[in-house]
Design an enzyme around this catalytic site. Structure first.
Site, PDB file in Angstrom:
ATOM      1  CG  HIS A 363      -1.747   1.206   1.401  1.00 54.95           C
ATOM      2  ND1 HIS A 363      -3.101   1.215   1.173  1.00 54.95           N
ATOM      3  CD2 HIS A 363      -1.437   2.462   1.802  1.00 54.95           C
ATOM      4  CE1 HIS A 363      -3.582   2.438   1.400  1.00 54.95           C
ATOM      5  NE2 HIS A 363      -2.581   3.203   1.799  1.00 54.95           N
ATOM      6  CD  GLU A 364       1.660   3.421   3.760  1.00 54.01           C
ATOM      7  OE1 GLU A 364       1.778   4.505   3.158  1.00 54.01           O
ATOM      8  OE2 GLU A 364       0.684   3.163   4.475  1.00 54.01           O
ATOM      9  CG  HIS A 367       0.157   5.963  -1.003  1.00 56.00           C
ATOM     10  ND1 HIS A 367      -0.981   6.452  -1.587  1.00 56.00           N
ATOM     11  CD2 HIS A 367      -0.229   5.451   0.196  1.00 56.00           C
ATOM     12  CE1 HIS A 367      -2.020   6.244  -0.788  1.00 56.00           C
ATOM     13  NE2 HIS A 367      -1.588   5.632   0.287  1.00 56.00           N
ATOM     14  CE1 TYR A 378      -3.946   9.996   0.205  1.00 56.05           C
ATOM     15  CE2 TYR A 378      -3.798  11.523   2.041  1.00 56.05           C
ATOM     16  CZ  TYR A 378      -3.938  10.243   1.566  1.00 56.05           C
ATOM     17  OH  TYR A 378      -4.064   9.190   2.451  1.00 56.05           O
ATOM     18  CD  GLU A 387      -5.097   6.153   1.427  1.00 54.17           C
ATOM     19  OE1 GLU A 387      -5.231   4.977   1.835  1.00 54.17           O
ATOM     20  OE2 GLU A 387      -4.056   6.792   1.569  1.00 54.17           O
ATOM     21  CG  ASP A 461     -10.411  10.253   5.496  1.00 57.09           C
ATOM     22  OD1 ASP A 461      -9.193  10.053   5.626  1.00 57.09           O
ATOM     23  OD2 ASP A 461     -11.156   9.519   4.814  1.00 57.09           O
ATOM     24  CG  HIS A 466      -7.741   6.908   4.738  1.00 61.83           C
ATOM     25  ND1 HIS A 466      -7.261   8.179   4.972  1.00 61.83           N
ATOM     26  CD2 HIS A 466      -6.656   6.130   4.507  1.00 61.83           C
ATOM     27  CE1 HIS A 466      -5.942   8.169   4.910  1.00 61.83           C
ATOM     28  NE2 HIS A 466      -5.552   6.946   4.621  1.00 61.83           N
TER      29      HIS A 466
END
Length: 542
Positions: A363-364, A367, A378, A387, A461, A466
């Protein structure tokens, strides 16, 4: 709600769509009257224009010439004056893609990109992206505020600490915001500390005032093969560097430079800022477990992108893959800050060290791929797509299930029924935060359909990045169950790297992803049909 306004460049037979806001909920009914014109399966449905004759070229000059000749239909005024080439890509299907930034007197318009696509016969087949029509008007591009003053204003606006790990960067841009096009400095302020940030602040270049700001921190043969133990007890084979030092003997470090064309994979201790080292090739000390997992998972993700998509690291240019572990105290998070992965150790109850999760690492790192491809902004729907793509590739790389974060949940979380962070197969199995509930349908669950969309302000958020991401996550799950994860990955990767632009919203994503399926497998294929049906099922239409 604060909004930025763009006009999408989406051509049908003679239609250029009107302006839209990235914050809008876009769920047009499937029986909408204005259908995109389409003639052949090789031409993107969502951007097709009926050409009088074939347009053959594939150079930037040819693309600009076409845009100029079709200025009224496409809606980009004076393209030869107002567009600047960003890059030209050739993909695995033999198609070429000429990507432009909109500019005013050479200054880029933030988020405005136009892409011209050519098939493998060098025939121009489509145009997509977004632009700001009003930005072509006369704008005074002379700054009254210095770059240094803008950086200081940005640091104050985001409450940056006195000591920064990275020197802030600043770029003069045209920033469309709340109906006005501002000459502004786009300042990136990046820092760690108790409240880490990857802030983008837009400072008015005339007055020095802060126009806008948001935090884009994205939360989860001297070579030697060593063996280490991970957080959950798994034995890992990892590539390390062996060094012979006169005073210390043989030292092994979590520094992997064994991959041709890659600067390396490096894993650091956040407590002292140094690369992990060991006097043995066996990494079994408990303090090393989080580092072993981060190092191992980084290589797995690197290998996936290289082997499945021919991508050399996060930037496709072999950039170093850097991870920090043991960040903070009882820190239940992981993040990509635009340069590196950083993992907390968790609090031991709700979470264990987050580097234990392959899907968290994927996931990271995804990005990072997004930053270096579509660069989805974002916030609001573009941020939710950011995301979502990170979650989807997390589930593709850690391919055993459709959950994200199942390996990092602690005993306390599991006792409360929280066995993962998010679920692509069943988003509604988990509740959202209490202060999000009034902005949804009242059920307080993660949404799986546009009927359950959360119209969150950016203060919560980042506008639902998210939360609303679970809608497109669920679409990916439905598609993947029909065509398999390998094909799903090929389709979504193509959409991310070929069609999407910084301000793309959910409808853009649907069009781009369906077209990517048609590009690879054919417009009448089972894969293209399954992809369209997946988005239909979650209420995202063209």
């Amino acid at each position: 709600m604060k909004k930025n306004y763009f006009v999408p460049v989406l051509l049908s037979s003679a239609l250029v769509l009107s302006s839209f806001s990235a914050a809008n909920v876009l769920a047009a009914p499937p029986d909408q009257s204005a259908k995109p014109w389409n003639e052949t399966g090789s031409v993107p449905v969502f951007v097709k224009e009926k050409f009088g004759e074939k347009q053959v070229g594939s150079t930037a000059a040819h693309a600009l010439d076409y845009l100029k000749k079709n200025e009224k239909q496409i809606g980009v005024a004076n393209p030869d004056k107002n567009l600047k080439v960003k890059n030209i890509q050739k993909d695995s299907l033999g198609m070429k893609h000429v990507r432009f930034n909109q500019t005013v007197k050479g200054i880029p318009v933030e988020g405005a990109e136009v892409v011209v696509h050519y098939n493998k016969q060098d025939e121009l087949v489509s145009v997509n992206g977004s632009h700001i029509p009003e930005a072509t008007a006369e704008i005074d591009t002379s700054a009254a505020v210095s770059e240094a003053a803008a950086v200081e204003a940005a640091k104050q606006a985001v409450n940056a600490p006195a000591q920064l790990e990275e020197t802030p960067s600043a770029e003069l841009v045209i920033y469309p915001f709340e109906g006005t096009n501002h000459l502004a400095y786009k300042v990136n302020v990046n820092f760690l500390g108790e409240k880490p940030g990857n802030w983008f602040a837009f400072i008015d270049a005339k007055s020095g005032e802060t126009i806008d700001q948001y935090n884009a921190l994205m939360h989860v043969d001297n070579h030697h093969e060593s063996v280490g133990t991970g957080v959950l007890g798994a034995q890992r084979k990892i590539h390390t560097t062996r060094t012979q030092l006169p005073s210390q003997g043989t030292i092994f470090s979590l520094s992997d430079t064994s991959h041709a064309g890659l600067q390396g994979i490096f894993t650091y201790d956040a407590n002292d800022g140094k690369i992990f080292s060991n006097n043995s090739a066996s990494w079994k000390d408990e303090y090393q477990h989080a580092a072993v997992d981060a190092h191992y998972n980084s290589e797995v993700v690197y290998d996936y992108y290289l082997e499945e998509h021919g991508r050399n690291s996060l930037d496709d240019k072999g950039m170093a893959i850097v991870s920090y572990v043991h960040y903070g105290e009882n820190y239940n998070n992981a993040f990509w800050n635009g340069r590196q992965m950083t993992y907390g150790d968790g609090d031991g109850s709700y979470m264990v060290p987050l580097s234990a999760g392959l899907d968290v690492a994927a996931h990271e790192m995804t990005h990072g791929v997004i930053t270096n491809s579509a660069n989805l902004q974002y916030r609001f729907q573009s941020g939710a797509l950011n995301e979502s793509f990170a979650d989807i590739f997390g589930a593709l790389i850690d391919s055993e299930d459709w959950e994200v974060g199942e390996d990092i949940m602690g005993p306390g979380a599991k006792a409360d029924g929280r066995v993962s962070l998010r679920s692509l197969s069943d988003p509604s199995k988990y509740p959202v935060k209490a202060d999000y509930v009034p902005y949804g349908d009242g059920k307080g669950k993660y949404p799986a359909h546009m009927d359950e969309y959360y119209d969150l302000p950016r203060s919560l958020d980042n506008g639902g990045v998210h939360i609303n991401s679970s809608i497109t996550n669920h679409a990916a799950y439905l598609i993947g169950e029909k065509i398999g994860k390998e094909k799903l990955g090929q389709i979504f990767y193509r959409a991310l790297t070929v069609y999407l632009t910084p301000t793309s919203d959910f409808s853009d994503a649907r069009r781009s992803i369906v077209q990517s399926a048609a590009d690879i497998y054919g417009e009448a294929s089972a894969e293209a049909k399954a992809t369209a049906e997946g988005f239909d099922s979650v209420g995202i239409y063209e």
